[in-house]
Design an enzyme around this catalytic site. Sequence first.
Site, PDB file in Angstrom:
ATOM      1  N   LYS A  18      55.358  34.851  43.577  1.00 11.13           N
ATOM      2  CA  LYS A  18      55.561  35.919  42.981  1.00 11.13           C
ATOM      3  C   LYS A  18      54.752  37.021  43.878  1.00 11.13           C
ATOM      4  O   LYS A  18      55.513  37.999  44.226  1.00 11.13           O
ATOM      5  CB  LYS A  18      55.105  36.128  41.628  1.00 11.13           C
ATOM      6  CG  LYS A  18      55.059  37.271  40.718  1.00 11.13           C
ATOM      7  CD  LYS A  18      54.673  37.245  39.459  1.00 11.13           C
ATOM      8  CE  LYS A  18      54.641  38.608  38.808  1.00 11.13           C
ATOM      9  NZ  LYS A  18      54.181  38.613  37.316  1.00 11.13           N
ATOM     10  N   GLU A  34      47.053  29.472  49.533  1.00  5.70           N
ATOM     11  CA  GLU A  34      47.615  28.067  49.863  1.00  5.70           C
ATOM     12  C   GLU A  34      49.097  28.027  50.272  1.00  5.70           C
ATOM     13  O   GLU A  34      49.700  27.516  51.234  1.00  5.70           O
ATOM     14  CB  GLU A  34      47.697  27.332  48.320  1.00  5.70           C
ATOM     15  CG  GLU A  34      46.109  27.165  48.139  1.00  5.70           C
ATOM     16  CD  GLU A  34      45.837  28.044  47.173  1.00  5.70           C
ATOM     17  OE1 GLU A  34      46.117  29.301  47.268  1.00  5.70           O
ATOM     18  OE2 GLU A  34      44.707  27.937  46.223  1.00  5.70           O
ATOM     19  N   GLY A  82      53.946  34.229  36.226  1.00  2.00           N
ATOM     20  CA  GLY A  82      54.056  33.075  37.157  1.00  2.00           C
ATOM     21  C   GLY A  82      54.171  31.863  36.386  1.00  2.00           C
ATOM     22  O   GLY A  82      55.327  31.100  36.613  1.00  2.00           O
ATOM     23  N   ARG A  83      53.391  31.449  35.001  1.00  3.80           N
ATOM     24  CA  ARG A  83      53.502  30.375  34.485  1.00  3.80           C
ATOM     25  C   ARG A  83      54.781  30.156  33.422  1.00  3.80           C
ATOM     26  O   ARG A  83      54.914  29.510  32.703  1.00  3.80           O
ATOM     27  CB  ARG A  83      52.313  30.128  33.812  1.00  3.80           C
ATOM     28  CG  ARG A  83      51.759  31.397  32.725  1.00  3.80           C
ATOM     29  CD  ARG A  83      50.452  30.986  32.563  1.00  3.80           C
ATOM     30  NE  ARG A  83      49.700  31.996  31.739  1.00  3.80           N
ATOM     31  CZ  ARG A  83      49.118  33.252  32.182  1.00  3.80           C
ATOM     32  NH1 ARG A  83      49.119  33.115  33.544  1.00  3.80           N
ATOM     33  NH2 ARG A  83      48.901  33.941  31.686  1.00  3.80           N
ATOM     34  N   GLU A 109      45.873  28.630  31.275  1.00  2.00           N
ATOM     35  CA  GLU A 109      45.816  29.918  32.042  1.00  2.00           C
ATOM     36  C   GLU A 109      46.133  31.108  30.857  1.00  2.00           C
ATOM     37  O   GLU A 109      45.753  32.158  31.039  1.00  2.00           O
ATOM     38  CB  GLU A 109      46.938  29.899  33.129  1.00  2.00           C
ATOM     39  CG  GLU A 109      46.318  30.984  34.312  1.00  2.00           C
ATOM     40  CD  GLU A 109      47.136  30.738  35.387  1.00  2.00           C
ATOM     41  OE1 GLU A 109      48.278  31.148  35.574  1.00  2.00           O
ATOM     42  OE2 GLU A 109      46.651  30.215  36.684  1.00  2.00           O
ATOM     43  N   HIS A 126      46.818   2.205  27.311  1.00  2.00           N
ATOM     44  CA  HIS A 126      46.153   1.150  27.958  1.00  2.00           C
ATOM     45  C   HIS A 126      44.854   1.619  29.048  1.00  2.00           C
ATOM     46  O   HIS A 126      44.306   1.051  29.616  1.00  2.00           O
ATOM     47  CB  HIS A 126      46.980   0.339  28.824  1.00  2.00           C
ATOM     48  CG  HIS A 126      47.883  -0.364  28.024  1.00  2.00           C
ATOM     49  ND1 HIS A 126      47.650  -1.500  27.398  1.00  2.00           N
ATOM     50  CD2 HIS A 126      49.356  -0.031  27.656  1.00  2.00           C
ATOM     51  CE1 HIS A 126      48.766  -1.989  26.733  1.00  2.00           C
ATOM     52  NE2 HIS A 126      49.725  -1.035  26.801  1.00  2.00           N
ATOM     53  N   LYS A 154      39.127  33.068  44.122  1.00  3.51           N
ATOM     54  CA  LYS A 154      40.171  33.748  45.199  1.00  3.51           C
ATOM     55  C   LYS A 154      39.270  34.569  46.092  1.00  3.51           C
ATOM     56  O   LYS A 154      39.417  34.448  47.388  1.00  3.51           O
ATOM     57  CB  LYS A 154      41.246  34.336  44.687  1.00  3.51           C
ATOM     58  CG  LYS A 154      42.312  33.560  43.950  1.00  3.51           C
ATOM     59  CD  LYS A 154      43.616  34.362  43.836  1.00  3.51           C
ATOM     60  CE  LYS A 154      44.669  33.785  42.933  1.00  3.51           C
ATOM     61  NZ  LYS A 154      45.824  34.468  42.505  1.00  3.51           N
TER      62      LYS A 154
HETATM   63  O1  F6P Z   1      46.226  31.909  40.490  1.00  2.00           O
HETATM   64  C1  F6P Z   1      46.841  31.820  39.943  1.00  2.00           C
HETATM   65  C2  F6P Z   1      48.361  32.170  39.951  1.00  2.00           C
HETATM   66  O2  F6P Z   1      48.308  33.601  40.107  1.00  2.00           O
HETATM   67  C3  F6P Z   1      49.185  31.557  38.810  1.00  2.00           C
HETATM   68  O3  F6P Z   1      49.050  32.563  37.628  1.00  2.00           O
HETATM   69  C4  F6P Z   1      50.340  31.608  39.430  1.00  2.00           C
HETATM   70  O4  F6P Z   1      51.553  30.994  38.696  1.00  2.00           O
HETATM   71  C5  F6P Z   1      50.027  31.247  40.938  1.00  2.00           C
HETATM   72  O5  F6P Z   1      48.508  31.699  41.165  1.00  2.00           O
HETATM   73  C6  F6P Z   1      50.925  31.532  42.048  1.00  2.00           C
HETATM   74  O6  F6P Z   1      50.971  32.598  42.232  1.00  2.00           O
HETATM   75  P1  F6P Z   1      52.267  33.680  43.219  1.00  2.00           P
HETATM   76  O7  F6P Z   1      53.592  32.988  42.794  1.00  2.00           O
HETATM   77  O8  F6P Z   1      51.999  34.691  43.327  1.00  2.00           O
HETATM   78  O9  F6P Z   1      52.123  32.545  44.732  1.00  2.00           O
END
Ligand code: F6P
Length: 552
Positions: A206, A212, A267-268, A353, A384, A512
Amino acid sequence: MTRLTERPVWQALSAHYQEISPRHMRDLFAEDPQRFDRFSLRFNNILLDYSKNIVTQQTRQLLLKLAEECKLADWIAAMFRGDRINHTEQRAVLHVALRNLSDQPMRADGQDVMPEVRSELQKMEALSEAVRSQTWRGATGQPIRDVVNIGIGGSDLGPEMVTEALRPYGSRDIAMHFVSNVDEHAIQDTLQKLDPATTLFIIASKTFTTQETMLNAAFARDWFLQTINDESALAKHFVAVTSNIPLGEKFGIDPRNIFAMWDWVGGRYSLWSAIGLSIAIYIGMDNFRAMLQGAHEMDQHFRTAPFGQNLPVILGLLGIWYNNYFGAQAYAILPYEQNLHRLPAYLQQADMESNGKCVDRDGNKVDYTTGPIIFGELGNPAQHAFYQLLHQGTKLIPADILAPIRDFHSVRKHHRALMSNVFAQTEALMKGKTRQEAQQELSTADLDAQQQQLLLPYKVFEGNKPTNTILFDTLDPGTLGSLLAMYEHKIFVQGVIWNINSFDQWGVELGKQLASHIFGELQDDDPVADHDCSTNGLINYYKTRRKILRRP
Ligand code: F6P
C-alpha cells in the site's frame, strides 16, 4: 461520554457473571432441550452453533443491550456511510465498498468511490484473464507459469490464505508463491526454482515503502535482470499494487501495470482490492467476484439483521463476554479444513493489529482488557499438540471450530473421521468428564484399587470450555468471502464496544523507526553506544561475531 465500565449494563453483566460463572454447560443443556435451536444461527449455507457457550438467554439479552448502549447501530451506519471513523488517520473505512456488487454508490468524503473500484476490478480482470489465457506473454514470448507476490502483513497474509483456501478452484498451469520475510532465504528459495522468462512478480505494498517488501522487490528485479538483461522487459514481468503510484513508477513499473489502492482501505482489510490480484490470477475473476459476492451478502446481513440474529454481532459479543468477564486472554481459531491452514495467521493480523489497543477513542487509557491473543492451527493436528491445555490447563480459551460438510476429496472415510473429531472435541470441551464418570471408567480397566486412585484426578476433565461451531456446506469462494467478512465485522463490533479505533496501527511504528536507524548502524563493524546497554551489547556482539565468521 460514559466510560465503558461505568455503564449500568456493564455492571449488570458483572453481577450476572457472578451468578452464571459457577454454572456448568452440562446443566444448561440438561435444563433446555431446545438449547441448540435457541443458540444457533444460519446465514446462507453457514451454520453458527453457539449453544456451547456459558450463556443463558439473559446473558444474550444483556450483551445485546451493551451493543445498543455502545451505539453499535450508529457505528455500523457511520462505517457504511464513509464517515472518517479511523479518526487518528482521518480516514473513512470502506473495505465494504470493494465488494459492493450492487449498483448503490458508496462515498468517502462525499465522493462516490464505486466508479474507481469498478474500474480497478476491470483492470484486474483484464490482467488476470490475459495471464490465465496465456495471451500475456513474457519478454521471450513464453506464457507465465509462476506468479510471485512480494508483500508483507495485509499485502501477503490475505492473498496467501485465500489462494490456499481455494486451491480446488486454482489454475493448474500457474503456481503461486508468496514472499514476505526479509530473511534472504525466503526470496532465494522461491526464486531458485523459477525461470525469469515465465515469472510474473506482483509488488504488493500500500505504501511502497515497507522495508521488507522493497528489499525483496529490488532483489527480484536484480535476479530478473541478471538473466534477461533488458530493462524494457521488466514491464512484462513486474506489476504493482499500491496507493503510492509515483514510487511504483520510480521502481520501474509500467504505469499501466500499477493497480490503485486507496487510503480508505486498511492493509489487513485489503484482499478484496487489487491486493488480491494474485488470487484473481489463480482462481479467475469469476471466482474472485463470487468471493466478493459472499462478502457483500455478509455485509448486508451485518448492516440489516437484528443484532440477536446477526452473526458478527453475536460472535463479537461472546468474545467480549469471555475477554472482559471471564478474564480469557486468548482465543483459538481451529479449522477442520486443510485448505484453511493459513486462516489462523490471517486472523491474527486482522484481529490483533485491529484491537490490540490500550487507548480509547477519547484518548484515555482503557481500564479493561481489549483484543485477545489470537492463535490457532488446523484442528485435527492441533488435537495432538496443544488441545491438552484447552481441556485440562488452567486457562480458559474460547475457540471457533470451522468445518465443511462436504469436502472435495473422494476418500469419504477421511472426511467422516475429520467430522467425528469436530463433534467429539466440542462435546468433550463442553461436557468434560466428572470424577464419577472417571471412576466408573477406571473400575472397568485392568488396574488395582491403588492405581485407580492414583490416576483418578488426572482422568477428570472439568469441561465447561466454550466453543462456537461454524459449519458450512463447502469451502467455495462465496462461502469463504462470507466467513472472512463475518470475522472482519466481528472485530469491528468488539472495537466499538471497547471504544477503540480498530483501523489504525500505531503500535507497529516504533519498531520500524528503530530498525531503520539500526540498519544504518549495521553497515560497518564499529561498536555502537547510543542504545541501552542490552541493545548495545547485542549489536556489538553481533558485529564482533559477524567479523570473525566472515573470515575465510
Ligand atoms: O507494519 C504493519 C503494516 O503497516 C500492516 O498494517 C500492513 O498490512 C503491512 O504493514 C504492509 O504494509 P504495506 O502494504 O504498506 O507494505
